[in-house]
Design an enzyme around this catalytic site. Sequence first.
Site, PDB file in Angstrom:
ATOM      1  N   HIS A   1       0.878  -1.173   0.000  1.00 10.29           N
ATOM      2  CA  HIS A   1       0.000   0.000   0.000  1.00 10.29           C
ATOM      3  C   HIS A   1       0.913   1.219   0.000  1.00 10.29           C
ATOM      4  O   HIS A   1       2.018   1.152   0.546  1.00 10.29           O
ATOM      5  CB  HIS A   1      -0.826   0.084   1.279  1.00 10.29           C
ATOM      6  CG  HIS A   1      -1.677  -1.111   1.556  1.00 10.29           C
ATOM      7  ND1 HIS A   1      -1.278  -2.141   2.352  1.00 10.29           N
ATOM      8  CD2 HIS A   1      -2.922  -1.411   1.146  1.00 10.29           C
ATOM      9  CE1 HIS A   1      -2.245  -3.039   2.435  1.00 10.29           C
ATOM     10  NE2 HIS A   1      -3.249  -2.629   1.697  1.00 10.29           N
TER      11      HIS A   1
ATOM     12  N   ASP B   1       2.539   1.774   3.300  1.00  7.66           N
ATOM     13  CA  ASP B   1       3.470   0.777   3.837  1.00  7.66           C
ATOM     14  C   ASP B   1       4.899   1.249   3.573  1.00  7.66           C
ATOM     15  O   ASP B   1       5.834   0.854   4.263  1.00  7.66           O
ATOM     16  CB  ASP B   1       3.311  -0.589   3.138  1.00  7.66           C
ATOM     17  CG  ASP B   1       1.950  -1.206   3.361  1.00  7.66           C
ATOM     18  OD1 ASP B   1       1.276  -0.828   4.329  1.00  7.66           O
ATOM     19  OD2 ASP B   1       1.551  -2.058   2.539  1.00  7.66           O
TER      20      ASP B   1
ATOM     21  N   MET C   1       2.133  -5.484  -7.739  1.00 10.71           N
ATOM     22  CA  MET C   1       0.824  -4.916  -7.379  1.00 10.71           C
ATOM     23  C   MET C   1       0.956  -3.779  -6.372  1.00 10.71           C
ATOM     24  O   MET C   1       1.806  -3.823  -5.497  1.00 10.71           O
ATOM     25  CB  MET C   1      -0.018  -6.055  -6.794  1.00 10.71           C
ATOM     26  CG  MET C   1      -1.389  -5.687  -6.310  1.00 10.71           C
ATOM     27  SD  MET C   1      -1.412  -4.950  -4.661  1.00 10.71           S
ATOM     28  CE  MET C   1      -1.812  -6.346  -3.658  1.00 10.71           C
TER      29      MET C   1
ATOM     30  N   GLU D   1     -11.255  -6.280  -4.466  1.00 11.37           N
ATOM     31  CA  GLU D   1     -11.139  -7.346  -3.458  1.00 11.37           C
ATOM     32  C   GLU D   1     -12.283  -7.237  -2.460  1.00 11.37           C
ATOM     33  O   GLU D   1     -12.350  -6.294  -1.686  1.00 11.37           O
ATOM     34  CB  GLU D   1      -9.798  -7.228  -2.732  1.00 11.37           C
ATOM     35  CG  GLU D   1      -9.639  -8.281  -1.639  1.00 11.37           C
ATOM     36  CD  GLU D   1      -8.298  -8.181  -0.899  1.00 11.37           C
ATOM     37  OE1 GLU D   1      -7.370  -7.520  -1.415  1.00 11.37           O
ATOM     38  OE2 GLU D   1      -8.191  -8.753   0.192  1.00 11.37           O
TER      39      GLU D   1
ATOM     40  N   LYS E   1     -14.818  -8.357   0.791  1.00 11.58           N
ATOM     41  CA  LYS E   1     -14.763  -8.931   2.148  1.00 11.58           C
ATOM     42  C   LYS E   1     -16.134  -8.693   2.777  1.00 11.58           C
ATOM     43  O   LYS E   1     -16.697  -7.611   2.590  1.00 11.58           O
ATOM     44  CB  LYS E   1     -13.660  -8.221   2.938  1.00 11.58           C
ATOM     45  CG  LYS E   1     -13.339  -8.846   4.289  1.00 11.58           C
ATOM     46  CD  LYS E   1     -12.136  -8.144   4.923  1.00 11.58           C
ATOM     47  CE  LYS E   1     -11.730  -8.800   6.227  1.00 11.58           C
ATOM     48  NZ  LYS E   1     -10.568  -8.147   6.854  1.00 11.58           N
TER      49      LYS E   1
ATOM     50  N   GLU F   1      -9.966 -13.349  -1.881  1.00 11.49           N
ATOM     51  CA  GLU F   1      -9.114 -13.820  -0.777  1.00 11.49           C
ATOM     52  C   GLU F   1      -9.780 -14.990  -0.074  1.00 11.49           C
ATOM     53  O   GLU F   1     -10.954 -14.923   0.292  1.00 11.49           O
ATOM     54  CB  GLU F   1      -8.863 -12.693   0.224  1.00 11.49           C
ATOM     55  CG  GLU F   1      -8.108 -13.204   1.453  1.00 11.49           C
ATOM     56  CD  GLU F   1      -7.585 -12.125   2.377  1.00 11.49           C
ATOM     57  OE1 GLU F   1      -7.112 -11.095   1.860  1.00 11.49           O
ATOM     58  OE2 GLU F   1      -7.652 -12.318   3.602  1.00 11.49           O
TER      59      GLU F   1
ATOM     60  N   HIS G   1     -11.545 -14.268   3.253  1.00 13.51           N
ATOM     61  CA  HIS G   1     -12.759 -13.438   3.144  1.00 13.51           C
ATOM     62  C   HIS G   1     -13.963 -14.270   2.718  1.00 13.51           C
ATOM     63  O   HIS G   1     -15.066 -14.089   3.248  1.00 13.51           O
ATOM     64  CB  HIS G   1     -12.537 -12.307   2.145  1.00 13.51           C
ATOM     65  CG  HIS G   1     -11.445 -11.362   2.552  1.00 13.51           C
ATOM     66  ND1 HIS G   1     -11.093 -10.264   1.808  1.00 13.51           N
ATOM     67  CD2 HIS G   1     -10.621 -11.342   3.628  1.00 13.51           C
ATOM     68  CE1 HIS G   1     -10.092  -9.623   2.404  1.00 13.51           C
ATOM     69  NE2 HIS G   1      -9.793 -10.268   3.507  1.00 13.51           N
TER      70      HIS G   1
ATOM     71  N   ASP H   1      -5.485 -13.727  -3.323  1.00 15.09           N
ATOM     72  CA  ASP H   1      -4.911 -13.631  -1.971  1.00 15.09           C
ATOM     73  C   ASP H   1      -5.081 -14.963  -1.261  1.00 15.09           C
ATOM     74  O   ASP H   1      -6.187 -15.389  -0.935  1.00 15.09           O
ATOM     75  CB  ASP H   1      -5.613 -12.524  -1.161  1.00 15.09           C
ATOM     76  CG  ASP H   1      -4.999 -11.153  -1.439  1.00 15.09           C
ATOM     77  OD1 ASP H   1      -4.074 -11.073  -2.277  1.00 15.09           O
ATOM     78  OD2 ASP H   1      -5.442 -10.175  -0.803  1.00 15.09           O
TER      79      ASP H   1
ATOM     80  N   ASP I   1     -11.121 -12.411  10.132  1.00 15.12           N
ATOM     81  CA  ASP I   1     -10.059 -12.617   9.139  1.00 15.12           C
ATOM     82  C   ASP I   1      -8.767 -13.044   9.842  1.00 15.12           C
ATOM     83  O   ASP I   1      -8.032 -12.221  10.359  1.00 15.12           O
ATOM     84  CB  ASP I   1      -9.847 -11.289   8.395  1.00 15.12           C
ATOM     85  CG  ASP I   1      -8.976 -11.428   7.173  1.00 15.12           C
ATOM     86  OD1 ASP I   1      -8.663 -12.564   6.785  1.00 15.12           O
ATOM     87  OD2 ASP I   1      -8.619 -10.388   6.601  1.00 15.12           O
TER      88      ASP I   1
ATOM     89  N   ASP J   1      -6.048 -14.719   8.582  1.00 17.02           N
ATOM     90  CA  ASP J   1      -4.794 -14.571   7.819  1.00 17.02           C
ATOM     91  C   ASP J   1      -3.740 -15.594   8.209  1.00 17.02           C
ATOM     92  O   ASP J   1      -2.581 -15.242   8.458  1.00 17.02           O
ATOM     93  CB  ASP J   1      -4.213 -13.162   8.001  1.00 17.02           C
ATOM     94  CG  ASP J   1      -4.994 -12.110   7.232  1.00 17.02           C
ATOM     95  OD1 ASP J   1      -5.701 -12.462   6.277  1.00 17.02           O
ATOM     96  OD2 ASP J   1      -4.882 -10.912   7.601  1.00 17.02           O
TER      97      ASP J   1
ATOM     98  N   ASP K   1      -1.590 -13.316   1.425  1.00 17.57           N
ATOM     99  CA  ASP K   1      -2.039 -12.205   2.275  1.00 17.57           C
ATOM    100  C   ASP K   1      -2.331 -12.791   3.648  1.00 17.57           C
ATOM    101  O   ASP K   1      -3.468 -13.096   3.998  1.00 17.57           O
ATOM    102  CB  ASP K   1      -3.296 -11.552   1.676  1.00 17.57           C
ATOM    103  CG  ASP K   1      -3.615 -10.249   2.396  1.00 17.57           C
ATOM    104  OD1 ASP K   1      -2.811  -9.843   3.269  1.00 17.57           O
ATOM    105  OD2 ASP K   1      -4.659  -9.644   2.105  1.00 17.57           O
TER     106      ASP K   1
END
Length: 409
Positions: free
Chosen positions: A56, A59, A90, A183, A185, A219, A222, A247, A257, A259, A289
């Site tokens: 992002h 980040d 990406m 994406e 969720k 994802e 999700h 993802d 979530d 992960d 992810d």
Amino acid sequence: MKDEFTPTRADKFTFGLWTVGNRGRDPFGDFVRPPLKPTYVVQKLSDLGVYGVNLHDNDLVPIDATRRQRDKIVKEFLKALGDYDMCVPMLSTNLFFDPIFKDGAFTSNDPEVRAFAIQKVLRCLELGVELGAHIFIFWGGREGTEVDASKDPVEALKRYREALNFIAEYSLDKKYGFRFCLEPKPNEPRGDLFLPTTGSMLAFIETLDHPELFGVNPELAHEHMAGLNFAHVVAQALEAGKLWHVDLNAQKLTRFDQDLRFGSEDLKGAFFLVKVLEDNGYDGPRQFDAHAYRTEDEQGVWDFALGCMRTYKILKAKVKKFNQDPEIKEILGGFSATGPPEADASGAKIQVDDLTRRDSGLEKITKKFNKKNVALLLAQKFDRTKIASKGLQYERLDQLTMEILMGVR
Ligand code: GCO
Ligand code: MN
Ligand code: MN
């Protein structure tokens, strides 16, 4: 130690800076790991055989960085990418962390927030170009509600569409060449998020001004939060030509979530996910992810990353085994012999006492609508009892699959 499951660039495995960079903070407890410098993450991932690193905007570049600070950070990062033979496939805009987005970005009720969100994306697109990214992801983490009285959900979709149309036009005008992925969720961090599943996104894409520029980034976690079968979700996106990114992680059904490391929950589901991707020639990036357990130190983070990739490759080898297994082939082949239908168009009986031959003859009839095929179809007599009495051997099929997965076959 290297073996056949050691990741290489050709596997197209990617990680977000925010994944291995996750410091283990959750709503109940503070950070457990120190921050990692993005350039160091690039080096470590490269050593592990990773293909690319995603991010992002924030980040890498803090939200309040000056232009000079930004440029310096980007320059250093680009140097690290070059030094360690890594790319940025990406990019994504963080439209969820800053308090300004507490009630949404593109769908906020406040036009000033909506405009700021779009401006932030335009700047992020520029960053994406500098870093060489070709895919741009929108995850609308704050696009939703807790209080349904606060937003007209139809109006919210119109705002969402307006923003995406504006951004797509900008990218076209600038000749950036981005492909955008949405994406979905179902919830978290909002009580309910708009466009909660991949199916919703696929339908929404068709209402945009430039549907050809938009695909999806489903994802696993999700869709499991929504109780769905992720391999089926991915299959629909693939079949629609819209799976441009994915993802991967692991998740116990319907929870928050989590992960988790890829394959660490629902191994059979992970196997069929890898199968649908590999059998259908998916050639986009495979992004993990996910993040390491909160119990881990930095070494645990790299163990987590390597684990995700090895599990994918091990499952890929299992898919090959499954596809070549003679007993499995025999069970699956039971429906696919060729042969004529049982009656001709006048209804006269063609005696074919072979269910499998008859099946595929009929299959041809229903493939194409025309007068002859309609007549043939209507003339058929179906022995429902006989057809229904055939055992399909799925118990054996599933057990064979499990034995492959458990490593005894
Ligand atoms: C989440 C999402 C994000 C997105 C990322 C990419 O639940 O937090 O999965 O990790 O994938 O924001 O845009
Ligand atoms: Mn997620
Ligand atoms: Mn994600």
